[in-house]
Scaffold this motif. Structure first.
Motif, PDB file in Angstrom:
ATOM      1  N   GLU A  81       0.479  -1.301   0.130  1.00  0.00           N
ATOM      2  CA  GLU A  81      -0.238  -0.178  -0.006  1.00  0.00           C
ATOM      3  C   GLU A  81       1.001   1.348  -0.299  1.00  0.00           C
ATOM      4  O   GLU A  81       1.876   1.377   0.994  1.00  0.00           O
ATOM      5  CB  GLU A  81      -0.811  -0.385   1.007  1.00  0.00           C
ATOM      6  N   PRO A  82       0.624   2.612  -1.241  1.00  0.00           N
ATOM      7  CA  PRO A  82       1.375   3.081  -0.935  1.00  0.00           C
ATOM      8  C   PRO A  82       1.079   4.159  -0.348  1.00  0.00           C
ATOM      9  O   PRO A  82       1.068   5.315  -0.437  1.00  0.00           O
ATOM     10  CB  PRO A  82       0.759   4.184  -3.055  1.00  0.00           C
ATOM     11  N   VAL A  83       1.449   4.287   1.295  1.00  0.00           N
ATOM     12  CA  VAL A  83       1.481   4.971   2.412  1.00  0.00           C
ATOM     13  C   VAL A  83       1.535   6.331   1.762  1.00  0.00           C
ATOM     14  O   VAL A  83       1.101   7.649   2.342  1.00  0.00           O
ATOM     15  CB  VAL A  83       1.195   3.837   3.492  1.00  0.00           C
ATOM     16  N   LEU A  84       3.242   6.139   2.208  1.00  0.00           N
ATOM     17  CA  LEU A  84       4.020   7.561   2.154  1.00  0.00           C
ATOM     18  C   LEU A  84       3.872   8.072   0.187  1.00  0.00           C
ATOM     19  O   LEU A  84       3.629   9.287   0.999  1.00  0.00           O
ATOM     20  CB  LEU A  84       5.364   6.838   1.899  1.00  0.00           C
ATOM     21  N   HIS A  85       3.132   7.244  -0.109  1.00  0.00           N
ATOM     22  CA  HIS A  85       3.436   7.443  -1.673  1.00  0.00           C
ATOM     23  C   HIS A  85       2.603   8.378  -2.604  1.00  0.00           C
ATOM     24  O   HIS A  85       1.815  10.275  -2.990  1.00  0.00           O
ATOM     25  CB  HIS A  85       3.976   7.604  -2.748  1.00  0.00           C
ATOM     26  N   ALA A  86       1.316   7.948  -1.837  1.00  0.00           N
ATOM     27  CA  ALA A  86      -0.017   8.340  -2.310  1.00  0.00           C
ATOM     28  C   ALA A  86      -1.182   9.237  -1.507  1.00  0.00           C
ATOM     29  O   ALA A  86      -2.356   9.895  -1.268  1.00  0.00           O
ATOM     30  CB  ALA A  86      -1.513   7.221  -2.412  1.00  0.00           C
ATOM     31  N   ALA A  87      -0.071   9.547   0.279  1.00  0.00           N
ATOM     32  CA  ALA A  87      -1.416   9.890   0.785  1.00  0.00           C
ATOM     33  C   ALA A  87      -0.063  10.739   1.929  1.00  0.00           C
ATOM     34  O   ALA A  87      -0.323  12.347   2.092  1.00  0.00           O
ATOM     35  CB  ALA A  87      -1.703   9.143   2.167  1.00  0.00           C
ATOM     36  N   LEU A  88       0.644  10.450   3.023  1.00  0.00           N
ATOM     37  CA  LEU A  88       1.599  11.012   3.693  1.00  0.00           C
ATOM     38  C   LEU A  88       2.409  12.225   2.752  1.00  0.00           C
ATOM     39  O   LEU A  88       2.425  13.604   3.442  1.00  0.00           O
ATOM     40  CB  LEU A  88       2.159  10.408   4.862  1.00  0.00           C
ATOM     41  N   ALA A  89       3.277  11.863   2.194  1.00  0.00           N
ATOM     42  CA  ALA A  89       4.189  12.607   1.639  1.00  0.00           C
ATOM     43  C   ALA A  89       3.728  14.374   0.853  1.00  0.00           C
ATOM     44  O   ALA A  89       3.887  14.649   1.162  1.00  0.00           O
ATOM     45  CB  ALA A  89       5.413  11.534   0.968  1.00  0.00           C
ATOM     46  N   PRO A  90       2.691  13.812   0.126  1.00  0.00           N
ATOM     47  CA  PRO A  90       2.286  14.953  -0.632  1.00  0.00           C
ATOM     48  C   PRO A  90       0.913  15.697  -0.127  1.00  0.00           C
ATOM     49  O   PRO A  90       1.257  16.844   0.197  1.00  0.00           O
ATOM     50  CB  PRO A  90       1.161  14.140  -2.213  1.00  0.00           C
ATOM     51  N   GLY A  91       0.334  14.920   0.890  1.00  0.00           N
ATOM     52  CA  GLY A  91      -0.549  15.284   2.158  1.00  0.00           C
ATOM     53  C   GLY A  91      -0.048  16.389   3.218  1.00  0.00           C
ATOM     54  O   GLY A  91       0.023  17.869   2.917  1.00  0.00           O
ATOM     55  N   LEU A  92       1.870  15.876   3.063  1.00  0.00           N
ATOM     56  CA  LEU A  92       2.547  17.384   4.143  1.00  0.00           C
ATOM     57  C   LEU A  92       2.613  18.234   3.045  1.00  0.00           C
ATOM     58  O   LEU A  92       2.571  19.604   4.050  1.00  0.00           O
ATOM     59  CB  LEU A  92       3.670  16.117   4.940  1.00  0.00           C
ATOM     60  N   VAL A  93       3.064  18.240   2.002  1.00  0.00           N
ATOM     61  CA  VAL A  93       3.063  19.403   0.992  1.00  0.00           C
ATOM     62  C   VAL A  93       1.957  19.789   0.999  1.00  0.00           C
ATOM     63  O   VAL A  93       1.861  21.721   1.192  1.00  0.00           O
ATOM     64  CB  VAL A  93       3.121  19.056   0.026  1.00  0.00           C
ATOM     65  N   ILE A  94       0.917  19.033   1.036  1.00  0.00           N
ATOM     66  CA  ILE A  94      -0.465  19.868   1.503  1.00  0.00           C
ATOM     67  C   ILE A  94      -0.753  21.530   2.441  1.00  0.00           C
ATOM     68  O   ILE A  94      -1.080  22.503   2.684  1.00  0.00           O
ATOM     69  CB  ILE A  94      -1.711  19.909   0.589  1.00  0.00           C
ATOM     70  N   ALA A  95      -0.416  20.632   3.754  1.00  0.00           N
ATOM     71  CA  ALA A  95      -0.338  20.588   4.950  1.00  0.00           C
ATOM     72  C   ALA A  95       0.134  22.070   5.596  1.00  0.00           C
ATOM     73  O   ALA A  95       0.032  22.669   5.869  1.00  0.00           O
ATOM     74  CB  ALA A  95      -0.384  19.894   6.239  1.00  0.00           C
ATOM     75  N   GLU A  96       1.650  21.909   5.111  1.00  0.00           N
ATOM     76  CA  GLU A  96       2.780  23.153   5.099  1.00  0.00           C
ATOM     77  C   GLU A  96       2.476  24.052   3.908  1.00  0.00           C
ATOM     78  O   GLU A  96       2.215  25.091   4.624  1.00  0.00           O
ATOM     79  CB  GLU A  96       3.868  22.550   4.677  1.00  0.00           C
ATOM     80  N   ALA A  97       1.667  24.066   2.707  1.00  0.00           N
ATOM     81  CA  ALA A  97       2.084  25.333   1.523  1.00  0.00           C
ATOM     82  C   ALA A  97       0.662  24.906   1.375  1.00  0.00           C
ATOM     83  O   ALA A  97       0.479  26.628   0.839  1.00  0.00           O
ATOM     84  CB  ALA A  97       3.214  25.159   0.795  1.00  0.00           C
ATOM     85  N   GLY A  98      -0.338  24.801   2.274  1.00  0.00           N
ATOM     86  CA  GLY A  98      -1.786  25.099   0.417  1.00  0.00           C
ATOM     87  C   GLY A  98      -2.386  26.156   1.745  1.00  0.00           C
ATOM     88  O   GLY A  98      -1.974  26.363   3.088  1.00  0.00           O
ATOM     89  N   THR A  99      -3.517  26.580   1.027  1.00  0.00           N
ATOM     90  CA  THR A  99      -4.816  27.617   1.927  1.00  0.00           C
ATOM     91  C   THR A  99      -5.145  26.449   2.035  1.00  0.00           C
ATOM     92  O   THR A  99      -6.105  25.542   2.733  1.00  0.00           O
ATOM     93  CB  THR A  99      -5.768  28.779   0.529  1.00  0.00           C
ATOM     94  N   ASP A 100      -6.260  27.690   3.413  1.00  0.00           N
ATOM     95  CA  ASP A 100      -7.419  26.197   4.396  1.00  0.00           C
ATOM     96  C   ASP A 100      -8.478  26.029   3.305  1.00  0.00           C
ATOM     97  O   ASP A 100      -8.639  24.294   3.353  1.00  0.00           O
ATOM     98  CB  ASP A 100      -8.308  27.629   4.096  1.00  0.00           C
ATOM     99  N   GLU A 101      -8.550  26.121   2.318  1.00  0.00           N
ATOM    100  CA  GLU A 101      -9.425  25.240   0.751  1.00  0.00           C
ATOM    101  C   GLU A 101      -8.666  24.282   0.104  1.00  0.00           C
ATOM    102  O   GLU A 101      -8.877  23.180   0.334  1.00  0.00           O
ATOM    103  CB  GLU A 101      -9.755  26.535  -0.288  1.00  0.00           C
ATOM    104  N   HIS A 102      -7.597  24.255  -0.217  1.00  0.00           N
ATOM    105  CA  HIS A 102      -6.446  22.845  -0.218  1.00  0.00           C
ATOM    106  C   HIS A 102      -6.400  21.685   0.749  1.00  0.00           C
ATOM    107  O   HIS A 102      -6.726  20.923   0.729  1.00  0.00           O
ATOM    108  CB  HIS A 102      -5.003  23.946  -1.020  1.00  0.00           C
TER     109      HIS A 102
END
Length: 369
Positions: A81-102
């Motif tokens: 299961e791609p836990v790192l590559h399909a969830a955590l890694a890109p998700g953390l980028v969104i959490a750090e750089a994204g707006t509230d909507e993102h």
């Protein structure tokens, strides 16, 4: 410094271990990775229900130590299961750089309903470089991306991609792109994982954040977190490789005695243990540094270098000490070796990490080998 896990961290580790132990043995894993998807939607849902797919999105609740514990268990079971590559890694980028909507997308990610991928690497890119050739062009209020990303791990199933692209005025930006707006060419990697080549031909994109600013620092921080997580997954694979080898030496007989009666073989197993503990120390060092807010590419390179060396040593010795059975498809040792080899090459091999460290020598008064 406190090296003890909290009760909550121990519970997370044990819960993940039990979930994966009930989901996978060597035979079931081999069947799952041969399917078109390459992993189990059922296991993915269970990981989501446990809260694993949202680790780190809220730093007040969990962080890199928790990610390290989970990835170690995934490595121990070779869970596809791609836990790192399909969830955590890109998700953390969104959490750090994204707006509230993102960031609202992260609820769907944590629930297992939205698959992501971090599309950064390009053909010919060495190590964890941040210089990209994919370009971003602004058309009014909209952005269009053109270029090719490969390999994009878990890119074959991504509903949304976090894409890096060169900005018109310099620097590198981060963009969100719908999976349907790109051309995906999926493939299976030699270790049983899945990846894709992503072709962007004027694909519409949304700048991640309030504006398309230079996100080089954010990208570098993301790569450090991914390196740390990969080290943790490799640690789990090394632990299980050593366990299987030790059990084999205790049970396999030659000349009427078990193999562990031969001192040379036990010494080789002991050397494997030393390599494992070196990798464990560096993996913990990298994760704890991130937890303390220090996302240093040099620390990541140190950890990855030791993990790569330890992984190569342990996987080679595990196969050698098992003999012929060590390279059969039905037995897990060769699969652990394949995964450790793939992790070594992801985000830069051991040689690439040495180049990173050599570039830092000018900052030291004394350098010793």
């Amino acid at each position: 410094m406190d090296f003890q896990l909290s009760d909550e961290q121990e519970m997370l580790r044990d819960t993940t271990r039990d979930l994966l132990a009930h989901s996978y043995d060597a035979e079931r894993r081999n069947k799952i990775i041969e399917t078109d998807l390459g992993w189990s939607r059922e296991v993915w849902s269970q990981l989501a229900d446990t809260g694993i797919l949202g680790l780190g999105f809220d730093p007040e609740e969990s962080g890199q130590i928790e990610i390290m514990l989970v990835l170690t268990e995934l490595g121990r079971r070779l869970a596809p299961e791609p836990v790192l590559h399909a969830a955590l890694a890109p998700g953390l980028v969104i959490a750090e750089a994204g707006t509230d909507e993102h960031k609202q997308l992260l609820d769907e990610v944590a629930e297992g309903r939205l698959l992501l991928a971090f599309a950064h690497f390009e053909p010919g890119m060495r190590g964890a470089a941040t210089a990209v050739t994919t370009t971003a062009r602004q058309d009014g209020d909209a952005w269009m991306l053109s270029g090719q990303k490969n390999p994009v791990l878990a890119g074959d199933t991504a509903d949304k991609l976090v894409v890096t692209a060169a900005l018109p005025d310099g620097g590198t930006g981060l963009f969100l792109v719908d999976g349907d707006a790109v051309t995906k060419t999926g493939y299976r990697t030699f270790d049983g994982q899945r990846g894709a080549q992503i072709d962007l031909n004027g694909s519409p994109a949304v700048a991640l954040g309030s504006a398309a600013d230079d996100a080089t620092v954010t990208i570098e921080r993301a790569l450090v977190r991914i390196q740390s997580a990969l080290c943790a997954e490799a640690l789990g694979a090394m632990e299980e490789s050593l366990r299987l080898t030790s059990e084999y030496l205790k049970s396999r007989k030659q000349f009427g005695v078990t193999l562990n009666a031969f001192q040379t073989l036990t010494q080789r197993a002991a050397d494997m243990y030393v390599s494992l503990e070196l990798a464990r120390s560096m993996t913990l060092y990298a994760a704890m540094s991130i937890s303390d807010g220090v996302l240093d590419p040099t620390i990541a390179a140190r950890a990855k270098l030791q993990v790569a060396r330890s992984g190569r040593h342990i996987s080679q010795e595990a196969i050698q000490l098992h003999g012929g059975i060590g390279v059969t498809a039905e037995y897990p040792v060769a699969h652990f070796a394949a995964r450790l080899t793939a992790i070594n090459q992801t985000l830069g091999s051991a040689d690439d990490q040495l180049h990173v460290l050599v570039d830092q020598l000018g900052g030291y008064e004394i350098a010793a080998l």
